[in-house]
Scaffold this active site. Structure first.
Site, PDB file in Angstrom:
ATOM      1  N   CYS A 153       1.981   2.045  -8.007  1.00  0.00           N
ATOM      2  CA  CYS A 153       1.581   0.662  -8.272  1.00  0.00           C
ATOM      3  C   CYS A 153       1.060   0.021  -6.986  1.00  0.00           C
ATOM      4  CB  CYS A 153       2.735  -0.142  -8.859  1.00  0.00           C
ATOM      5  SG  CYS A 153       4.113  -0.458  -7.738  1.00  0.00           S
ATOM      6  N   THR A 154       0.583  -1.199  -7.112  1.00  0.00           N
ATOM      7  CA  THR A 154      -0.049  -1.855  -5.965  1.00  0.00           C
ATOM      8  C   THR A 154       0.919  -2.081  -4.808  1.00  0.00           C
ATOM      9  OG1 THR A 154       0.292  -3.983  -7.042  1.00  0.00           O
ATOM     10  CG2 THR A 154      -1.869  -2.997  -7.271  1.00  0.00           C
TER      11      THR A 154
END
Length: 105
Positions: free
Chosen positions: A9-10
């Site tokens: 994920c980011t």
């Protein structure tokens, strides 16, 4: 069915590991063999082996960012989705993977 997956994920913390857990639990319930690599803030964990990738029927990339080592999956069936899909609908994602294998087999 044998599956390898990468979750990232980011931020590289929560969603990465939640997606991993959801995919592993859904695969277990469905009787599928799955190996999940995470790429988070501390780097790669549970790194996929060349053997696991070679034996996999499909590759799932549950990612919100560019992942390292994507070239490892050349020639494999790859499904890429945001981590949110793996978190909210892991069973549907695995069913889709099964369809992809059936259509291209």
């Amino acid at each position: 069915m044998k599956i390898v997956a990468v979750c990232a994920c980011t931020v590289g913390i929560a969603h990465t590991y939640i997606a991993q857990e959801k995919l592993e639990n859904a695969a277990k319930k469905m009787g599928y063999d799955i190996h999940v690599e995470t790429q988070g803030t501390i780097g790669r964990e549970n790194e996929l082996t060349a053997e696991a990738i070679s034996e996999a029927d499909v590759v799932i990339l549950a990612v919100d960012v560019k992942v390292g080592g994507r070239e490892r999956f050349e020639g494999k069936r790859v499904i890429q989705v945001p981590t949110e899909v793996a978190i909210k609908s892991p069973t549907k994602l695995l069913e889709k993977a099964k369809e992809v294998i059936s259509v291209t087999a």
